[in-house]
Design a protein around this motif. Sequence first.
Motif, PDB file in Angstrom:
ATOM      1  N   LEU A 157       2.417   3.936 -11.168  1.00 18.79           N
ATOM      2  CA  LEU A 157       2.449   4.676 -10.276  1.00 18.79           C
ATOM      3  C   LEU A 157       1.436   3.430  -9.326  1.00 18.79           C
ATOM      4  CD1 LEU A 157       3.251   7.793  -8.838  1.00 18.79           C
ATOM      5  CD2 LEU A 157       4.708   5.716  -9.593  1.00 18.79           C
ATOM      6  N   ILE A 158       0.511   3.995  -9.808  1.00 22.15           N
ATOM      7  CA  ILE A 158      -0.840   3.255  -9.385  1.00 22.15           C
ATOM      8  C   ILE A 158      -1.372   1.458  -9.833  1.00 22.15           C
ATOM      9  CG2 ILE A 158      -3.618   2.680  -9.296  1.00 22.15           C
ATOM     10  CD1 ILE A 158      -4.104   5.644  -9.233  1.00 22.15           C
ATOM     11  N   GLN A 182       1.595  -0.429  -9.660  1.00 19.09           N
ATOM     12  CA  GLN A 182       2.201  -1.039  -9.002  1.00 19.09           C
ATOM     13  C   GLN A 182       1.435  -1.553  -7.185  1.00 19.09           C
ATOM     14  OE1 GLN A 182       6.160  -0.131  -8.844  1.00 19.09           O
ATOM     15  NE2 GLN A 182       6.277   1.554 -10.290  1.00 19.09           N
ATOM     16  N   MET A 183       0.323  -0.983  -7.423  1.00 18.86           N
ATOM     17  CA  MET A 183      -0.339  -1.015  -6.390  1.00 18.86           C
ATOM     18  C   MET A 183      -1.100  -2.928  -6.473  1.00 18.86           C
ATOM     19  SD  MET A 183      -1.471   2.541  -4.461  1.00 18.86           S
ATOM     20  CE  MET A 183      -0.249   3.914  -4.600  1.00 18.86           C
ATOM     21  N   PHE A 225       8.033   0.598 -13.593  1.00 12.91           N
ATOM     22  CA  PHE A 225       8.996   0.734 -12.669  1.00 12.91           C
ATOM     23  C   PHE A 225      10.682   0.681 -13.335  1.00 12.91           C
ATOM     24  CE2 PHE A 225      12.977  -0.661  -9.541  1.00 12.91           C
ATOM     25  CZ  PHE A 225      12.252   0.273  -8.768  1.00 12.91           C
ATOM     26  N   LEU A 247       7.459   3.387  -2.442  1.00 12.36           N
ATOM     27  CA  LEU A 247       7.626   1.988  -3.456  1.00 12.36           C
ATOM     28  C   LEU A 247       7.276   0.627  -2.374  1.00 12.36           C
ATOM     29  CD1 LEU A 247      10.282   2.230  -6.644  1.00 12.36           C
ATOM     30  CD2 LEU A 247       7.550   2.377  -6.582  1.00 12.36           C
ATOM     31  N   ILE A 254       4.329   0.159  -1.058  1.00 12.30           N
ATOM     32  CA  ILE A 254       3.432  -0.716  -1.673  1.00 12.30           C
ATOM     33  C   ILE A 254       4.000  -2.253  -1.684  1.00 12.30           C
ATOM     34  CG2 ILE A 254       2.730  -0.744  -4.365  1.00 12.30           C
ATOM     35  CD1 ILE A 254       3.247   2.364  -4.588  1.00 12.30           C
ATOM     36  N   LEU A 302      -4.700   1.524   0.726  1.00 12.49           N
ATOM     37  CA  LEU A 302      -2.781   1.348   0.013  1.00 12.49           C
ATOM     38  C   LEU A 302      -3.034   3.292  -0.571  1.00 12.49           C
ATOM     39  CD1 LEU A 302      -0.424   0.307   0.223  1.00 12.49           C
ATOM     40  CD2 LEU A 302      -0.728  -0.834  -1.945  1.00 12.49           C
ATOM     41  N   LEU A 303      -3.743   3.723  -2.108  1.00 13.47           N
ATOM     42  CA  LEU A 303      -4.166   4.789  -2.367  1.00 13.47           C
ATOM     43  C   LEU A 303      -4.624   5.667  -1.012  1.00 13.47           C
ATOM     44  CD1 LEU A 303      -6.113   4.728  -5.189  1.00 13.47           C
ATOM     45  CD2 LEU A 303      -4.161   5.315  -5.166  1.00 13.47           C
ATOM     46  N   THR A 343      -0.574   6.377   0.495  1.00 14.38           N
ATOM     47  CA  THR A 343       0.464   6.731  -0.159  1.00 14.38           C
ATOM     48  C   THR A 343       0.225   7.843  -0.816  1.00 14.38           C
ATOM     49  OG1 THR A 343      -0.545   4.970  -1.773  1.00 14.38           O
ATOM     50  CG2 THR A 343       1.272   4.496  -0.843  1.00 14.38           C
ATOM     51  N   ILE A 373       1.943  10.103  -3.569  1.00 11.96           N
ATOM     52  CA  ILE A 373       1.320   9.497  -4.760  1.00 11.96           C
ATOM     53  C   ILE A 373       1.680  11.481  -6.015  1.00 11.96           C
ATOM     54  CG2 ILE A 373      -0.138   9.208  -7.351  1.00 11.96           C
ATOM     55  CD1 ILE A 373       0.721   6.215  -5.803  1.00 11.96           C
TER      56      ILE A 373
END
Lengths: 255, 305
Positions: free
Chosen positions: A90-91, A93-94, A131, B231, B234, B286-287, B290, B294
Amino acid sequence: MGFPVYWMVTTSFKNRQDVLSTEPTILPRSFTIENYQNAFSREGFYTSLRNSLIVVLITVAISLFLATFASVAIARTKFTGKRSFISALLIVQMLPLSALIIPLFLLLTRLQLTNTIGGLALTYVAFILPFTIWTLRGFLANIPTDIEEAALVDGCTRVQAYRHVLLPLMAPGLVATAIFAFIQAWNEFLLAYIIMQSQENLTLPVWLAGFTTRTGTDWGPLMAASTVTAIPVVIFFSLIQKRIATGVTAGAVKG
Amino acid sequence: MSSATKFRLGPKKNLWPYLLITPALAVILLILGFPVFRLITLSFQQFGLAEIVSGIPTWVGFENFQALLKDPEFWTVLRRTFIFTFAMVAASIVIGAWLAHLMLRMNPILRWLLNTTLILVWAIPALVGISIWKWMFSFEFSIITSTINRLGFDFAQRNWFTNTFSGFSIIGGVVVWGAIPFITISIYAALTQVPKELLEAAAIDGANSRQIFRSVILPILLPIYVILISLSIIWDFQVFTQIWVLLDNRPASEYYTMAIYAFEKSFGLSEYGMGAAIALLMIFSLLGVTWFYIKKMVQIGDGNA
């Protein structure tokens, strides 16, 4: 929703005068295929079409192959570090691409992978994998485990149960994920622009960007070329759309 | 859960899952590991043109970060990015969900049409999509402006980007327009996976359509929504190309979002260390936003949701 698409297609058939009219009309007033002739005769159309197809097919094949394994691991097994693995997916994708470009380019140079189809495809796989794994996992989670268990009870080995029972049930998920990977790779611009530098290695989006120069944009031919670029994705989708719609899972559960 | 446990592969010390994830992990680490490491080291350096020439970076500790946190512009940009992201995520999820539910009830021909339109929109390369919008709203040849004028208003030749509100609306429009196909198709796919038996059983038990939605459909769809929302956050937080291209590769500072800000510092002012620091702060914020999602997503993935 569809208007921009409509505008692209109709513009691609308009003559130059109508394209650059300061009073454009919604219904086209002229019809010509000269924009298409212009686009096709430009240098590099066929090579970039070929490059795009090769890169995309490699990317989709590899990422789907790897993602299938990884998603089965996440959806069907328990292991130490699973949470960390999921969080990492997940990270990743950031990470802002615009900031990663320079170190990425340095790395690929060191590996002598810049300006190669393999290098671009490998980069695409890395960016698309998190993804695709995640999407496939979602599809897997919706498939009841009972069916595999039944197969195990009937004497299948674990691998057989995966291959002959789980994999066919995953088909709609695989198809949907493949579409996603295909479209991502087919349309990607920034990485291709930085990694593929020589004229014979361009992909279609980079080639399309060449229609805009300092002196302005060649709208008619650009819209024609864009229409042509969009066609493979549309065909690709319409070929497999049925499999998503019918929902193989529902049928299997009922049976 | 018990059935999943039964299917689990063999006794405790099991290498099987690791074998399954290793290839994927290897590719990701190979291609993204070094760049991320370099981004982090870069953020602690003063790294500009002089350092590129000499090849020797100057280590400055947390100076880049301190300078940024003191800079009011950083906070303005951060706030703007949050607001913009929130608006785009909300719009794309609401419209996407609405279209997906609509599709479920549509007659097959209309559904096919909508589906095809969505795929067409999705199929158009981002760059081309942005170009089309840019042209639709261009100063000279705008179909939008001329249509509005034909309806009797007098906008003459209008530059939609002098006003940041209309400017950001157009940018947001491009982003949302591009995001809707994926969101709609995902929700629609999830909706078709809701077992018919459940719906029928609920209907037989006398549940009305709202109750069915709340007690049957929503719980099944919830994971999909969590995923789509996170998503979208992000992706929308990082919007770059849309702003860059619509504003002719030189966005005014009122149009800076975090991604543009980092890029401008790096490539416009050649302060690569500073740019890297912004990129890292961007990842952290962002972390922060989210985090909840997450955690939820990891839970969903872990099978404990």
